[in-house]
Write an enzyme that holds these catalytic residues in place. Structure first.
Site, short mmCIF file in Angstrom:
data_model
loop_
_atom_site.label_atom_id
_atom_site.label_comp_id
_atom_site.label_asym_id
_atom_site.label_seq_id
_atom_site.Cartn_x
_atom_site.Cartn_y
_atom_site.Cartn_z
N SER A 126 4.59 47.58 34.59
CA SER A 126 3.62 48.01 33.56
C SER A 126 2.65 49.03 34.15
O SER A 126 2.29 48.94 35.32
CB SER A 126 2.82 46.80 33.06
OG SER A 126 1.80 47.24 32.19
N TYR A 139 -2.38 39.46 34.61
CA TYR A 139 -1.18 40.22 34.23
C TYR A 139 -0.94 41.43 35.14
O TYR A 139 0.17 41.59 35.68
CB TYR A 139 -1.28 40.63 32.76
CG TYR A 139 -0.14 41.49 32.26
CD1 TYR A 139 1.10 40.93 31.94
CD2 TYR A 139 -0.30 42.86 32.10
CE1 TYR A 139 2.14 41.73 31.46
CE2 TYR A 139 0.73 43.66 31.62
CZ TYR A 139 1.94 43.09 31.31
OH TYR A 139 2.96 43.88 30.84
N LYS A 143 2.39 42.23 37.72
CA LYS A 143 3.27 43.41 37.67
C LYS A 143 3.23 44.17 39.00
O LYS A 143 4.23 44.77 39.40
CB LYS A 143 2.88 44.31 36.49
CG LYS A 143 3.14 43.65 35.13
CD LYS A 143 4.62 43.31 34.92
CE LYS A 143 4.93 42.86 33.50
NZ LYS A 143 6.36 42.58 33.28
N1 LIG Z 1 4.87 46.17 24.83
C1 LIG Z 1 4.16 46.82 25.74
O1 LIG Z 1 3.28 47.62 25.40
C2 LIG Z 1 4.44 46.62 27.22
C3 LIG Z 1 3.75 47.42 28.13
C4 LIG Z 1 3.99 47.27 29.50
C5 LIG Z 1 4.91 46.32 29.94
N2 LIG Z 1 5.57 45.54 29.04
C6 LIG Z 1 6.54 44.54 29.56
O2 LIG Z 1 7.78 44.69 28.91
C7 LIG Z 1 8.43 43.42 28.83
C8 LIG Z 1 8.85 43.16 27.39
O3 LIG Z 1 7.70 43.23 26.57
P1 LIG Z 1 7.76 43.22 24.97
O4 LIG Z 1 6.57 43.98 24.49
O5 LIG Z 1 9.12 43.59 24.50
O6 LIG Z 1 7.46 41.66 24.72
P2 LIG Z 1 7.85 40.67 23.52
O7 LIG Z 1 6.88 39.58 23.63
O8 LIG Z 1 8.00 41.40 22.23
O9 LIG Z 1 9.30 40.16 23.99
C9 LIG Z 1 9.45 39.44 25.17
C10 LIG Z 1 10.72 38.63 25.12
O10 LIG Z 1 10.81 37.91 26.39
C11 LIG Z 1 11.07 36.54 26.13
N3 LIG Z 1 10.50 35.71 27.18
C12 LIG Z 1 9.19 35.59 27.48
N4 LIG Z 1 9.02 34.69 28.46
C13 LIG Z 1 10.26 34.24 28.78
C14 LIG Z 1 10.75 33.27 29.69
N5 LIG Z 1 9.90 32.55 30.45
N6 LIG Z 1 12.08 33.07 29.80
C15 LIG Z 1 12.93 33.76 29.01
N7 LIG Z 1 12.53 34.67 28.10
C16 LIG Z 1 11.21 34.88 27.97
C17 LIG Z 1 10.42 36.26 24.76
O11 LIG Z 1 10.98 35.11 24.14
C18 LIG Z 1 10.70 37.57 24.02
O12 LIG Z 1 11.96 37.54 23.36
C19 LIG Z 1 7.45 42.40 29.39
O13 LIG Z 1 7.77 42.13 30.74
C20 LIG Z 1 6.10 43.10 29.29
O14 LIG Z 1 5.19 42.64 30.26
C21 LIG Z 1 5.35 45.66 27.68
#
Ligand SMILES: NC(=O)c1ccc[n+]([C@@H]2O[C@H](COP(=O)([O-])OP(=O)(O)OC[C@H]3O[C@@H](n4cnc5c(N)ncnc54)[C@H](O)[C@@H]3O)[C@@H](O)[C@H]2O)c1
Length: 242
Positions: A126, A139, A143
């Protein structure tokens, strides 16, 4: 194998990786969404919480028995929680490291014996490491640790012919972050970006596809930021992340 493949960025990665010609194993702790993704990409579902070592082991055994080997692992499962430093708890601290950092380590450890030379791992980090938002607790630290793991694995697995890289998303519109987009502050910040819009999950998935593919054959231990230029202009109002 894509973790957190049930929705958001993980779902987009699963779709893109399937288009690239792989059989996708969609891992998620939510059965319904893992199975929906598997159906969408004509792949296989694994209903597993990445913090549960035994279940991860069972999923790896299923992979070994069904497919024999693995080419690509994308450690995307992760979460964030809005809390200030003062609001953090001991249990909360352990849990977020268990999922965001040790989850990736655990999956990699179980899948390593199955990896084909020429394989690749991508960890989803991230930009919060570089511009920590005001209230995301540990968080950014998780990361940063995941980036350290990425580089450690790159060194260790390079001689086995396995590359390990990271993608650092900026502000991406997903089910997990949807609430933030109802906020005027988030939308005002997005309008100031060099690429003035929210990121879409596909923006991340396409870079993951590049990193696991042959065009990235001499890249390992690298992190690619995919943030529309957010870091160039600063985080603006730091409360709008997440
Ligand atoms: N959306 C953003 O702006 C953003 C920015 C930077 C980083 N990220 C990273 O990208 C990744 C995905 O984010 P997103 O926005 O798609 O999130 P989201 O919450 O929409 O989806 C995350 C998915 O991961 C699954 N998950 C969570 N914990 C889990 C576990 N312990 N075991 C198995 N599955 C699990 C959830 O059930 C969900 O389906 C994450 O690692 C997040 O930190 C997201």
């Amino acid at each position: 194998m894509i973790t957190g493949a049930g929705q958001g960025i993980g779902l987009a990665i699963a779709r893109r990786i399937e288009k690239d010609g792989y059989h996708v194993v969609a891992l998620d702790r939510v059965a319904q969404t893992a199975e929906r993704t598997a159906e969408l990409v004509d792949g296989t579902a694994c209903v597993v919480d990445v913090s549960d070592d035994e279940s991860v082991g069972q999923c790896a055994a299923m992979l070994r028995d069904t497919f024999g080997s693995v080419d690509v692992l994308v450690n995307n499962a992760g979460y964030w929680r809005h809390e200030t430093f003062e609001e953090g708890t001991e249990d909360g601290a352990h849990d977020i490291f268990d999922v965001n950092v040790l989850g990736a380590w655990r999956i990699a450890r179980h899948l390593l014996p199955l990896f084909n030379p020429g394989g690749a791992i991508v960890n989803v980090t991230s930009i919060a490491v570089n511009c920590p938002p005001f209230d995301l607790g540990l968080y950014p630290a998780t990361k940063a640790a995941l980036l350290g793991l990425t580089r450690q694995l790159a060194v260790q697995l390079g001689p086995k012919g396995i590359r390990v890289n990271a993608v650092a998303p900026g502000l991406i519109r997903t089910p997990g972050s949807a609430k933030a987009y109802q906020d005027g502050a988030r939308n005002r910040l997005l309008a100031t970006l060099p690429i003035p819009r929210a990121g879409e999950p596909e923006d991340i998935a396409d870079v993951v596809s590049f990193l696991v593919g042959q065009d990235a054959r001499y890249i390992t231990g690298e992190e690619i930021r995919v943030d529309g230029g957010l870091l160039l202009v600063g985080a603006g109002d730091r409360r709008v992340h997440g």
